[in-house]
Scaffold this active site. Structure first.
Site, short mmCIF file in Angstrom:
data_model
loop_
_atom_site.label_atom_id
_atom_site.label_comp_id
_atom_site.label_asym_id
_atom_site.label_seq_id
_atom_site.Cartn_x
_atom_site.Cartn_y
_atom_site.Cartn_z
N GLU A 297 0.82 -1.21 0.00
CA GLU A 297 0.00 0.00 0.00
C GLU A 297 0.85 1.26 0.00
O GLU A 297 1.83 1.35 0.75
CB GLU A 297 -0.91 0.00 1.23
CG GLU A 297 -1.96 1.10 1.21
CD GLU A 297 -3.11 0.75 2.12
OE1 GLU A 297 -4.10 0.19 1.63
OE2 GLU A 297 -3.01 1.02 3.33
N GLU B 257 -15.06 -5.18 1.47
CA GLU B 257 -14.44 -5.31 2.78
C GLU B 257 -15.48 -5.54 3.88
O GLU B 257 -16.47 -4.81 3.98
CB GLU B 257 -13.65 -4.04 3.09
CG GLU B 257 -12.97 -4.04 4.45
CD GLU B 257 -12.24 -2.74 4.68
OE1 GLU B 257 -11.21 -2.51 4.03
OE2 GLU B 257 -12.71 -1.95 5.52
N ASN C 84 -11.17 -7.22 6.99
CA ASN C 84 -10.38 -6.20 7.67
C ASN C 84 -10.16 -6.62 9.13
O ASN C 84 -11.12 -6.82 9.88
CB ASN C 84 -11.09 -4.84 7.61
CG ASN C 84 -10.13 -3.70 7.92
OD1 ASN C 84 -9.02 -3.93 8.44
ND2 ASN C 84 -10.52 -2.48 7.60
#
Length: 260
Positions: free
Chosen positions: A49, A162, A183
């Site tokens: 990320e 998610e 998550n």
């Protein structure tokens, strides 16, 4: 209103301010064809990320515009299989145009990571060159989640839906999604527990690819994800800190799953 709802509302206000700009660039279209994010996920693919800041932990990257190339080069050399790019400006110091820039020199599939509530945000993701969008079940009711999922699919984009708990997972499975992200961070309290992936993954049918998100800090944890046949691991803060030290070898040691 919890923290997640506050950030989501601020993102919509921010998006409306740049809406005219993205309406203007629509005539130029997308710079490159969509690349399958789904196909990049094989146990255990690492998704690195680009995360310049966090509303909880502050700034990680002081000059993201100047440093983005260095980060992506280090991630590629380290062996990551896909990228996640924060595009929220106010709270994460991201920018949708970072994706366009990365696409000019990198062929990895990219996740547009933001708090999506509107179809126009998906249009933005498509136009800047993203290959996948993040849809967060906790900020969308099932009707809106389905609408946004189908909208992204119609554009040829993958969606990473998610979830954090059983209720969100139950709703999401009704959509028969290709990819589910679990998550490990509770976005309402910001507490992190990687066991959330192992707990929820047992309810997800085979054929759906699973991505574990947040709180992954060691190769031992990646090995454990492999034991559970998790397709991908989205890692933010840990790889950002290693890249800040220009430690591509350490990232490679961390990222490459030695059992494959």
């Amino acid at each position: 209103m919890n923290i997640l709802e506050e950030i989501s509302q601020r993102e919509i206000e921010e998006f409306k301010q740049r809406r005219d700009f993205f309406n203007m660039i629509k005539k130029y279209g997308r710079p490159k064809p969509v690349k399958s994010f789904f196909n990049a996920l094989k146990p255990v693919s690492i998704i690195c990320e680009f995360k310049p800041a966090s509303p909880v932990k502050g700034t990680f990257i002081k000059n993201p515009k100047l440093e983005i190339r260095k980060f992506i080069d280090i991630y590629e050399k380290g062996g990551c299989k896909a990228l996640s790019v924060l595009t929220n400006k106010r709270d994460f110091k991201g920018d949708p145009l970072y994706i366009s820039y990365i696409k000019s020199f990198c062929d990895l599939p990219i996740l547009y990571k933001n708090f999506i509530l509107l179809e126009e945000q998906i249009d933005e993701a498509y136009l800047v060159g993203a290959d996948c969008v993040l849809l967060i079940a906790s900020i969308l009711d099932l009707k809106r989640l389905r609408a946004l999922y189908e909208y992204a699919s119609a554009l040829g984009l993958d969606s990473l839906i998610e979830v954090h708990d059983e209720e969100e997972l139950k709703d999401t499975l009704e959509l028969e999604p290709k990819i589910i992200g679990i998550n490990n961070r509770n976005l309402k309290t910001f507490e992190v527990d990687i066991n959330n992936t192992f707990r929820l993954s047992k309810y997800i049918p085979k054929g759906i690819k699973i991505v574990s998100e947040s709180g992954i800090k060691s190769s031992k944890e990646i090995d454990r994800l492999l034991e559970y046949n998790i397709s991908g691991a989205l890692i933010g803060e840990t790889v950002v800190k290693l890249a800040l030290e220009s430690q591509s070898n350490k990232i490679k040691d961390f990222l490459i799953n030695r059992d494959i």
